[in-house]
Design a protein around this motif. Structure first.
Motif, PDB file in Angstrom:
ATOM      1  N   ASN A  29       0.705  -1.232  -0.046  1.00 30.99           N
ATOM      2  CA  ASN A  29      -0.154   0.099   0.119  1.00 30.99           C
ATOM      3  C   ASN A  29       0.788   1.398   0.007  1.00 30.99           C
ATOM      4  N   VAL A  30       1.874   1.211   0.922  1.00 27.91           N
ATOM      5  CA  VAL A  30       2.778   2.511   0.604  1.00 27.91           C
ATOM      6  C   VAL A  30       3.674   2.696  -0.229  1.00 27.91           C
ATOM      7  N   ALA A  31       4.104   1.542  -0.844  1.00 21.38           N
ATOM      8  CA  ALA A  31       4.788   1.551  -1.941  1.00 21.38           C
ATOM      9  C   ALA A  31       4.058   2.098  -3.268  1.00 21.38           C
ATOM     10  N   ALA A  32       2.718   1.632  -3.365  1.00 22.31           N
ATOM     11  CA  ALA A  32       2.131   1.940  -4.538  1.00 22.31           C
ATOM     12  C   ALA A  32       1.778   3.537  -4.507  1.00 22.31           C
ATOM     13  N   PHE A  33       1.259   4.063  -3.295  1.00 23.12           N
ATOM     14  CA  PHE A  33       1.139   5.720  -3.124  1.00 23.12           C
ATOM     15  C   PHE A  33       2.311   6.433  -3.348  1.00 23.12           C
ATOM     16  N   SER A  34       3.405   5.719  -2.906  1.00 27.65           N
ATOM     17  CA  SER A  34       4.694   6.580  -2.898  1.00 27.65           C
ATOM     18  C   SER A  34       4.899   6.714  -4.497  1.00 27.65           C
ATOM     19  N   PHE A  35       4.646   5.513  -5.428  1.00 27.65           N
ATOM     20  CA  PHE A  35       4.994   5.380  -6.666  1.00 27.65           C
ATOM     21  C   PHE A  35       3.838   6.528  -7.220  1.00 27.65           C
ATOM     22  N   VAL A  50      -9.006  15.406  -0.438  1.00 30.75           N
ATOM     23  CA  VAL A  50      -8.131  14.286  -0.586  1.00 30.75           C
ATOM     24  C   VAL A  50      -6.908  14.044   0.315  1.00 30.75           C
ATOM     25  N   HIS A  51      -6.579  15.119   0.961  1.00 28.07           N
ATOM     26  CA  HIS A  51      -5.658  14.985   2.070  1.00 28.07           C
ATOM     27  C   HIS A  51      -6.277  14.492   3.360  1.00 28.07           C
ATOM     28  N   ILE A  52      -7.565  14.599   3.385  1.00 27.94           N
ATOM     29  CA  ILE A  52      -8.398  14.023   4.692  1.00 27.94           C
ATOM     30  C   ILE A  52      -8.405  12.301   4.377  1.00 27.94           C
ATOM     31  N   HIS A  53      -8.871  12.386   3.274  1.00 26.87           N
ATOM     32  CA  HIS A  53      -9.056  10.880   2.614  1.00 26.87           C
ATOM     33  C   HIS A  53      -7.862  10.384   2.810  1.00 26.87           C
ATOM     34  N   ALA A  54      -6.412  10.879   2.453  1.00 28.93           N
ATOM     35  CA  ALA A  54      -5.443  10.262   2.598  1.00 28.93           C
ATOM     36  C   ALA A  54      -4.941   9.868   4.043  1.00 28.93           C
ATOM     37  N   VAL A  55      -5.218  10.814   4.835  1.00 29.38           N
ATOM     38  CA  VAL A  55      -4.782  10.567   6.401  1.00 29.38           C
ATOM     39  C   VAL A  55      -5.674   9.530   7.002  1.00 29.38           C
ATOM     40  N   LEU A  56      -6.799   9.556   6.669  1.00 25.83           N
ATOM     41  CA  LEU A  56      -7.816   8.333   7.174  1.00 25.83           C
ATOM     42  C   LEU A  56      -7.358   7.231   6.636  1.00 25.83           C
ATOM     43  N   PHE A  57      -7.227   6.845   5.453  1.00 27.43           N
ATOM     44  CA  PHE A  57      -6.773   5.586   4.737  1.00 27.43           C
ATOM     45  C   PHE A  57      -5.297   5.069   5.206  1.00 27.43           C
ATOM     46  N   MET A  58      -4.242   5.972   5.189  1.00 32.04           N
ATOM     47  CA  MET A  58      -3.046   5.678   5.548  1.00 32.04           C
ATOM     48  C   MET A  58      -2.774   5.258   6.917  1.00 32.04           C
ATOM     49  N   GLY A  59      -3.719   6.081   7.616  1.00 32.81           N
ATOM     50  CA  GLY A  59      -3.889   5.790   9.167  1.00 32.81           C
ATOM     51  C   GLY A  59      -4.451   4.450   9.398  1.00 32.81           C
ATOM     52  N   VAL A  61      -3.850   1.896   7.643  1.00 36.46           N
ATOM     53  CA  VAL A  61      -2.935   0.835   7.316  1.00 36.46           C
ATOM     54  C   VAL A  61      -2.157   0.562   8.546  1.00 36.46           C
ATOM     55  N   LEU A  62      -1.823   2.007   9.380  1.00 41.38           N
ATOM     56  CA  LEU A  62      -1.125   1.780  10.477  1.00 41.38           C
ATOM     57  C   LEU A  62      -1.685   1.346  11.512  1.00 41.38           C
ATOM     58  N   ARG A 149      -9.431 -13.494   9.556  1.00 42.14           N
ATOM     59  CA  ARG A 149      -9.624 -13.695   8.143  1.00 42.14           C
ATOM     60  C   ARG A 149     -10.689 -12.736   7.580  1.00 42.14           C
ATOM     61  N   LEU A 150     -11.618 -12.333   8.205  1.00 42.01           N
ATOM     62  CA  LEU A 150     -12.460 -11.468   7.962  1.00 42.01           C
ATOM     63  C   LEU A 150     -11.925  -9.928   7.858  1.00 42.01           C
ATOM     64  N   ILE A 151     -11.160  -9.633   8.665  1.00 37.40           N
ATOM     65  CA  ILE A 151     -10.257  -8.613   8.934  1.00 37.40           C
ATOM     66  C   ILE A 151      -9.564  -8.320   7.778  1.00 37.40           C
ATOM     67  N   ILE A 152      -8.793  -9.376   7.482  1.00 32.14           N
ATOM     68  CA  ILE A 152      -7.694  -9.286   6.292  1.00 32.14           C
ATOM     69  C   ILE A 152      -8.134  -9.124   5.104  1.00 32.14           C
ATOM     70  N   CYS A 153      -9.165  -9.992   4.878  1.00 28.88           N
ATOM     71  CA  CYS A 153     -10.097  -9.567   3.745  1.00 28.88           C
ATOM     72  C   CYS A 153     -10.655  -8.229   3.256  1.00 28.88           C
ATOM     73  N   GLY A 154     -11.020  -7.677   4.271  1.00 31.21           N
ATOM     74  CA  GLY A 154     -11.642  -6.243   4.572  1.00 31.21           C
ATOM     75  C   GLY A 154     -10.476  -5.533   4.159  1.00 31.21           C
ATOM     76  N   MET A 155      -9.545  -5.672   4.635  1.00 40.41           N
ATOM     77  CA  MET A 155      -8.213  -4.704   4.197  1.00 40.41           C
ATOM     78  C   MET A 155      -7.724  -4.875   2.916  1.00 40.41           C
ATOM     79  N   ALA A 156      -7.983  -6.264   2.155  1.00 40.04           N
ATOM     80  CA  ALA A 156      -7.809  -6.357   0.945  1.00 40.04           C
ATOM     81  C   ALA A 156      -8.805  -5.819   0.166  1.00 40.04           C
ATOM     82  N   ALA A 157     -10.088  -5.566   0.467  1.00 38.75           N
ATOM     83  CA  ALA A 157     -10.901  -4.881  -0.238  1.00 38.75           C
ATOM     84  C   ALA A 157     -10.751  -3.471  -0.887  1.00 38.75           C
ATOM     85  N   ILE A 158     -10.006  -2.864   0.268  1.00 36.01           N
ATOM     86  CA  ILE A 158      -9.662  -1.556  -0.275  1.00 36.01           C
ATOM     87  C   ILE A 158      -8.344  -1.255  -0.565  1.00 36.01           C
TER      88      ILE A 158
END
Length: 158
Positions: A29-35, A50-59, A61-62, A149-158
């Motif tokens: 995820n981090v590599a793709a958005f860095s690219f 867009v910045h609010i979206h980025a902070v929420l979604f990268m947050g 990931v952490l 499993r459900l949480i990992i699949c949820g992460m994969a969905a986004i």
């Protein structure tokens, strides 16, 4: 008498797969958005939403990696408390992710690899799939087989 120190792995054997998967997903995820940033597709000159979206979604990931790491190291009490923060965070992500998609299409800012109609349909659907998998993950939070499993699949969905 000499004592032999046993080597204890950092992640328990039954949770190691989830911990490694979470770290790999976060790295991708981090590599793709860095690219995207390096290519000039993503920029600091984007609108505030867009910045609010980025902070929420990268947050997220952490938070995701932290939650999986807490569970994998046996810190379940902290994992459970932080789970409530993660739930509220996910609700904000669904709202902001959907609104960001609509506003981006309205401003003709859709990434070049999407048609606007595709972007308008597929982005909210992936966010709703994420939400649905997280909801089922919370419902199954006491089930050590299904919850991760459900949480990992949820992460994969986004």
């Amino acid at each position: 008498m000499a004592s032999v120190a046993s080597r204890q792995p950092f992640f328990a054997a039954e949770t190691r797969f989830y911990a490694i998967t979470a770290i790999v997903m976060a790295t991708i995820n981090v590599a793709a958005f860095s690219f995207f940033a390096a290519m000039g597709i993503s920029t600091f000159h984007a609108p505030l939403y867009v910045h609010i979206h980025a902070v929420l979604f990268m947050g997220w990931v952490l938070l995701f990696v932290l939650q999986v790491s807490l569970a994998a190291t046996g810190s379940l009490a902290v994992h459970r408390k932080l789970g409530w923060v993660a739930g509220c965070w996910a609700v904000a992500m669904v709202a902001v992710g959907t609104l960001t998609t609509v506003w981006t299409v309205q401003k003709a800012g859709v990434p070049f690899f999407f048609l606007p109609a595709q972007f308008l349909v597929m982005n909210p659907l992936s966010v709703l799939l994420f939400a649905g998998l997280l909801i089922f993950g919370v419902i199954k939070r006491r089930d050590r087989e299904w919850h991760p499993r459900l949480i990992i699949c949820g992460m994969a969905a986004i």
